[in-house]
Write an enzyme that holds these catalytic residues in place. Sequence first.
Site, PDB file in Angstrom:
ATOM      1  N   HIS A 133       0.837  -1.206  -0.006  1.00  0.00           N
ATOM      2  CA  HIS A 133       0.096  -0.043  -0.110  1.00  0.00           C
ATOM      3  C   HIS A 133       0.681   1.323   0.046  1.00  0.00           C
ATOM      4  CE1 HIS A 133      -3.181  -2.560   0.430  1.00  0.00           C
ATOM      5  NE2 HIS A 133      -3.503  -2.749   1.778  1.00  0.00           N
ATOM      6  N   HIS A 207      -9.844   1.801   0.394  1.00  0.00           N
ATOM      7  CA  HIS A 207      -9.649   0.618   1.327  1.00  0.00           C
ATOM      8  C   HIS A 207     -10.558   0.862   2.421  1.00  0.00           C
ATOM      9  CE1 HIS A 207      -7.866  -2.712   3.200  1.00  0.00           C
ATOM     10  NE2 HIS A 207      -6.825  -2.564   2.436  1.00  0.00           N
ATOM     11  N   GLU A 345     -11.246  -3.930  -2.779  1.00  0.00           N
ATOM     12  CA  GLU A 345     -10.504  -2.890  -3.275  1.00  0.00           C
ATOM     13  C   GLU A 345     -10.386  -3.124  -4.583  1.00  0.00           C
ATOM     14  OE1 GLU A 345      -6.904  -3.787  -0.850  1.00  0.00           O
ATOM     15  OE2 GLU A 345      -8.355  -4.945   0.419  1.00  0.00           O
TER      16      GLU A 345
HETATM   17  C1  BGC Z   1      -4.246  -6.616   2.037  1.00  0.00           C
HETATM   18  C2  BGC Z   1      -4.379  -7.364   3.377  1.00  0.00           C
HETATM   19  C3  BGC Z   1      -3.844  -6.595   4.361  1.00  0.00           C
HETATM   20  C4  BGC Z   1      -4.932  -5.297   4.594  1.00  0.00           C
HETATM   21  C5  BGC Z   1      -4.648  -4.309   5.515  1.00  0.00           C
HETATM   22  C6  BGC Z   1      -5.526  -5.662   2.070  1.00  0.00           C
HETATM   23  O1  BGC Z   1      -5.608  -4.839   1.110  1.00  0.00           O
HETATM   24  O2  BGC Z   1      -4.680  -7.462   1.122  1.00  0.00           O
HETATM   25  O3  BGC Z   1      -3.201  -8.285   3.428  1.00  0.00           O
HETATM   26  O4  BGC Z   1      -3.748  -6.798   5.786  1.00  0.00           O
HETATM   27  O5  BGC Z   1      -4.992  -4.568   3.182  1.00  0.00           O
HETATM   28  O6  BGC Z   1      -3.274  -3.808   5.091  1.00  0.00           O
END
Ligand code: BGC
Length: 380
Positions: A133, A207, A345
């Site tokens: 991210h 998210h 997402e």
């Molecule tokens: C990821 C997860 C992660 C979550 C929070 C998601 O987009 O795929 O693995 O734990 O985001 O960071």
Amino acid sequence: MKSSLRCFALLSLLWLPMAQRISAETAKPMEKKAFGTTSDGKAADLYVLTNKNGMEVSITNYGGIVTSIKVPDRSGKMADVVLGYDALDGYVADKVYFGALVGRYCNRIGHAEFSIDGTKYTLAKNNGDNTLHGGIKGFNKALWDAKDVSKRDEPALELTYLSKDGEEGFPGNLKVTVVFTLTGKNELKIDYSATTDKKTVVNLTNHSYFNLAGQGSGDILKTVLRIEADKITPVDSGLIPTGDLKSVQGTPFDFRKPTAIGERINADDEQLKLGKGYDHNFVLIKNKPNGLTLAARAEEPTSGRVLEVWTTEPGTQLYTGNFLDGSIHGKGGVAYTQRSAFCLETQHFPDSPNHPKFPSTLLAPGQRYHTTTIYKFSSK
Ligand code: BGC
């Protein structure tokens, strides 16, 4: 006779703009509230968008975070359907990306590196050996410039941010604009665009963690989900795509027919074990690439609330809150336990910069990145 006709025409001309003014008044003007100060002394604001039906979405310019979405159930009862915190400090400390605007590259980049035209770029490792991210300080920790760009009866907020060349290891000055529009059809529409002055990679998403029964009201295992995908990008133990596309046929990943999220989540399946549940990118069925199509539909049986996700993106990550363990206390002090929300997402595939066969996430000077995702709410 002629003069009465002329009089009628004149009255209709006067009436038309008046009618437009009345409908324009049905959506409340966007409200701006102080939302606290970051540790480096910068003030953040909260923008409250309300449409003519009373649906309300709050967004802060800290991290472009959607902090609440209030929508009615089948009897008209409103509830906030996204996880989050009551105040700014929760979002400043947050490590799970509640409601966040994620960038410059959402999801994972394997081994925290990629190359463009033979030049290798090294990123911060904030998820085992990988980048997740956007790195240590992703777009979700930046303070964005905000502007009210509401039109007639559709409140809209524009956020802009300049991600400097080298930020978190990514090349190029990236100018990002994200417009959040709350339509009269109970849709939260998010338009992402970006330009760069050097070749780079971009993958932006939102998210939000949804619980359609209302945030803090238990798990989402009974929520019935349909995903318009016939393949996933299977992952390795670091949740990095192997590069293959795997058919969902005969697997717990087949959501082409509406199925409760919990029905197969604990099945004896290697991919589910790796993600501790669903934490996978689904390859969306697209009749035209980049066209706006339905990606997923979720229906919560008790409240009747329905969420449809429409997107121009080729993929969507289904994440079922597997890593939530009750240690985070969110809005109203509620402990968020495992699987108490799901995320959809919309995105390009994870680790695309290292998989030339995946749709490209490369952005070059002179090109414009533009994607649209719509979260549409209704009830049944
Ligand atoms: C990821 C997860 C992660 C979550 C929070 C998601 O987009 O795929 O693995 O734990 O985001 O960071």
